[in-house]
Write an enzyme that holds these catalytic residues in place. Sequence first.
Site, short mmCIF file in Angstrom:
data_model
loop_
_atom_site.label_atom_id
_atom_site.label_comp_id
_atom_site.label_asym_id
_atom_site.label_seq_id
_atom_site.Cartn_x
_atom_site.Cartn_y
_atom_site.Cartn_z
N GLU A 276 64.48 -57.69 24.42
CA GLU A 276 64.22 -56.35 24.93
C GLU A 276 62.72 -56.06 25.01
O GLU A 276 62.24 -55.47 25.97
CB GLU A 276 64.90 -55.28 24.06
CG GLU A 276 66.42 -55.36 24.03
CD GLU A 276 67.10 -54.91 25.33
OE1 GLU A 276 66.40 -54.48 26.26
OE2 GLU A 276 68.34 -55.02 25.40
N ARG A 280 61.15 -55.32 28.65
CA ARG A 280 60.68 -53.94 28.88
C ARG A 280 59.19 -53.80 28.68
O ARG A 280 58.50 -53.19 29.49
CB ARG A 280 61.41 -52.97 27.94
CG ARG A 280 62.92 -53.02 28.12
CD ARG A 280 63.59 -51.87 27.41
NE ARG A 280 65.01 -52.17 27.22
CZ ARG A 280 65.96 -51.25 27.10
NH1 ARG A 280 65.65 -49.98 27.15
NH2 ARG A 280 67.21 -51.60 26.91
N ASP A 409 74.26 -62.85 31.56
CA ASP A 409 73.72 -62.43 32.86
C ASP A 409 72.32 -62.93 33.26
O ASP A 409 72.15 -63.72 34.19
CB ASP A 409 73.78 -60.90 32.98
CG ASP A 409 73.28 -60.13 31.77
OD1 ASP A 409 72.68 -60.75 30.87
OD2 ASP A 409 73.48 -58.91 31.70
N GLU A 543 72.73 -51.68 37.53
CA GLU A 543 73.13 -52.94 38.19
C GLU A 543 73.78 -52.77 39.56
O GLU A 543 73.53 -53.57 40.47
CB GLU A 543 74.05 -53.75 37.27
CG GLU A 543 73.37 -54.32 36.02
CD GLU A 543 73.13 -53.28 34.93
OE1 GLU A 543 73.77 -52.19 34.98
OE2 GLU A 543 72.32 -53.53 34.03
C1 DMJ Z 1 68.49 -53.66 31.35
O1 DMJ Z 1 67.74 -53.49 30.20
C2 DMJ Z 1 68.28 -55.01 31.91
O2 DMJ Z 1 68.68 -55.00 33.23
C3 DMJ Z 1 69.02 -56.07 31.18
O3 DMJ Z 1 68.93 -57.32 31.79
C4 DMJ Z 1 70.45 -55.75 30.98
N1 DMJ Z 1 70.77 -54.43 31.38
C5 DMJ Z 1 69.93 -53.36 31.06
C6 DMJ Z 1 70.36 -52.11 31.79
O4 DMJ Z 1 71.70 -51.98 31.99
#
Ligand code: DMJ
Length: 652
Positions: A276, A280, A409, A543
Amino acid sequence: MTTPALLPLSGRRIPALSPGASSFPHHRATLRLSEKFILLLILSAFITLCFGAFFFLPDNSKHKRFDLGLEDVLIPHIDAPKLGKHAAGQVVIHGQGGHDEHRHREEEESLRDKIRADHERALQEAKEKLRKSRAELQAEIQTEKVRVVEELKKKKEAAAAGPRPLPPVPMPKVVGVNDGEPPEPAVKEKRDKIREMMKHAWDSYRQYGWGHNELKPLAKKGHTTNIFGNSQMGATIVDALDSLYIMGLHEEFKDGQEWIEQNLDFTGNAEVSVFEVNIRFIGGLLAAYYLSGQEVFKLKAVQLAEKLLPAFNTPTGIPWAMVNLKSGVGRNWGWASAGSSILAEFGTLHMEFVHLTYLTGNPVYYQKVMHIRKLLAKMDRPNGLYPNYLNPRTGRWGQHHTSVGGLGDSFYEYLLKAWLMSDKTDTEARKTYDDAIEAIERHLIRKSNSGLTFIGEWKNGHLERKMGHLTCFAGGMFALGADGSPDDKAGHYLQLGAEIAHTCHESYDRTVLKLGPEAFKFDSGLEAVAVRQNEKYYILRPEVIETYWYMWRFTHDPKYRQWGWEAAQAIDKYCRVSGGFSGVKDVYSSNPTYDDVQQSFFLAETLKYLYLLFSNDDLLPLDSWVFNTEAHPLPVLHLGNITLPGSQPAQR
Ligand code: DMJ
């Protein structure tokens, strides 16, 4: 009495010498520095003499190895013709009979002359030192002391000033005529509305949650989650910066920049999620740097990245999920299978880390992520699929669960984006992506009874017919990867992207609020709807809108703008409150309750993708920019022309 000759010239007393051991009782247990120095000189002169004398002995008493007729003589290094590489890696001279023997004698003679000269010079220097008065010697020692103290001071100052200034890099052009403003008034109006929503989200956070990670828009106060530990690192500020910049909210951007300059530091005792913080914070800071050119963002990104590096200190080099920024101690989530790290976490570092190496010239970041890639390449994959869990101690897979949604993902996303970001030179990444997607299509992608394409979850050989909101990003990924796919399958993947977009739109359309649930099923008559109460929430996730935007860019089919606008209106209607935007707990209820969290990704991703959906394509064109998984745009690196430190030259 040899110890004093080894004493340092620092003037420090040596407690290790016991009083009884000293031959200078009036000095008690220690020797004065000047005396140590003189003793050292005498001893070194003595050693030099002995060493020199050895070379004046008759020839046959030494250099036995030279009497081997010069056949395969091993020497450390000589610039001579006909050098060959010995099996053990040593340099070997192959014999050439009498001519070589003569030449070798000459070489030996000149070597001896050189040693003799060195020896005489050493003797001379030693004599000069001995001639010096006590005062002169003390002065010399004093000068040396001052020099050492000065050096230490300089080192301390450099450490306090933080990292050295980083080398400049060519700044990519931020493209976009008129900031990507669309010519059609109706589209412009929608874009303006999205900007207004961004301003409401930002202003509310500014007023009630400033400096906290996120905002509680109903309680009107700061909010944080365990992914940021107990820190107050202003996650919303960092995550929102590039959206503000792109939307032309420059005052707000400046405000955020000031906070970062004055407050953002990474020294707190906080245990944070490596993934994260990378997507971010590092992603957000790097994007802000590339867009604005402000050095502070780059410096902060590098400082933070250094704090993440201890997470890689595991037996395999697969990083821990969490790391304490202060102590550097890492660990994994308690809920993860058998102490495993998570595929979507350790597999979603590549883009940012390659950029860090590019910007700093420091190979460490690149090496860390390439190590992960190499390790994964060597592993067996059940049915060609990557399980979500990998134990960083043993290097073995945990449970055989595979997902294109949560836990898996962005690993697949970053394989594709590594290739795109390298200007399509990282063909290894592309191949890995293609192979992974092929296995996913074979085992996880199905059509429902009514013909909706969905991506299920693979659990120990069984396909669960459930798709997550998170999985909906894959529609955009398939479209983005269509060009360059093997066997001329570009059309197929664009079509697959369109089918996923359609399914995800259905998951929105089949709710009361026209907002998508967290997960939806494809079981016995139930299609694209959530069944369990705890899967009915919508937490401002991006998404589905992300996929609409990619599909819009590649097809310009107006339905994607239409669907995006439906979602924007629903968010404004059902998630907007006076203190910002909140998630809702049940998208099937006409009277939903709020979860009271304004997620930082709402500003970073959801609103940015919406804004881009109603902008011209020349705002952040996809051949120059690649978006990280948190929608932070990073420029394509022309790695065909550059060799990254720590890497081999790129190959087409
Ligand atoms: C985001 O922080 C990023 O897209 C991450 O890869 C997974 N999903 C969250 C938001 O839904």
